[in-house]
Design a protein around this motif. Structure first.
Motif, short mmCIF file in Angstrom:
data_model
loop_
_atom_site.label_atom_id
_atom_site.label_comp_id
_atom_site.label_asym_id
_atom_site.label_seq_id
_atom_site.Cartn_x
_atom_site.Cartn_y
_atom_site.Cartn_z
N MET A 1 -2.94 12.59 1.38
CA MET A 1 -3.90 12.34 2.43
C MET A 1 -4.10 10.83 2.60
N LEU A 4 -9.34 6.46 3.49
CA LEU A 4 -10.25 6.00 4.51
C LEU A 4 -10.79 4.62 4.12
N LYS A 30 -10.55 18.72 6.19
CA LYS A 30 -9.68 17.54 6.14
C LYS A 30 -10.49 16.30 5.77
N ASN A 34 -9.98 13.96 2.49
CA ASN A 34 -9.73 12.52 2.64
C ASN A 34 -10.78 11.70 1.90
N ASP A 37 -10.01 11.88 -1.90
CA ASP A 37 -8.88 11.01 -2.26
C ASP A 37 -9.29 9.53 -2.22
N THR A 38 -10.08 9.17 -1.21
CA THR A 38 -10.56 7.80 -1.08
C THR A 38 -11.45 7.42 -2.26
#
Length: 157
Positions: A1, A4, A30, A34, A37-38
């Motif tokens: 992903m 951001l 989604k 994201n 993951d960020t």
């Protein structure tokens, strides 16, 4: 992903009260993925939507304990007890740390990514992290609660 961009202080969005989430769709899933993951890439334990430029009541927390990843959508603290004081930092304030007092134990009501309401009891560091992220959703920054700031290197060791 894709990762951001984390919004840093003094961006005005960090002090805005966020809107409730009403659509529990693929776009929300989604966004949550994201955000997670960020947060991991930034070595954080929590991330709130305004920190990535979204004024919605969405936050994630993962302190690396048995609870794992916690998605908090439209969260509210329904009860709290006790007090703890300890260090906090924030991904929107890189390199800044301060001592903050928070409730020791909290009960939170929130929704998951599918819109199902759940409650969670959290204590200690998990309670601290959740309170920090819920504050973000209400436009409250940890700097408004700091009792004292730590000097560079004071937390190491």
């Amino acid at each position: 992903m894709p990762l951001l961009k984390i919004v840093e202080h003094p961006s005005e969005i960090l002090e805005k009260k966020c809107e409730r989430v009403t659509s529990f769709d693929q776009a929300l899933t989604k966004l949550l993925n994201n955000m997670y993951d960020t947060m991991l890439e930034a070595d954080g334990v929590g991330l709130a939507a305004p920190q990535i430029g979204v004024t919605k009541q969405i936050a994630i927390v993962d302190i690396g304990d048995k609870h794992g990843r916690i998605d908090l959508i439209n969260p509210s603290i329904i009860s709290f007890s006790g007090e703890q004081t300890g260090p906090e930092g924030c991904l929107s304030f890189p390199g800044l740390f301060g001592e903050v007092s928070r409730s020791q134990t909290i009960h939170v009501r929130a929704q998951n990514r599918r819109g199902k309401t759940y409650t969670l009891e959290a204590s200690g560091f998990l309670a601290r992290a959740i309170q920090h992220e819920i504050d973000h959703l209400n436009g409250i920054l940890f700097t408004s609660k700091v009792l004292r700031y730590y000097e560079e290197g004071e937390l190491e060791g």
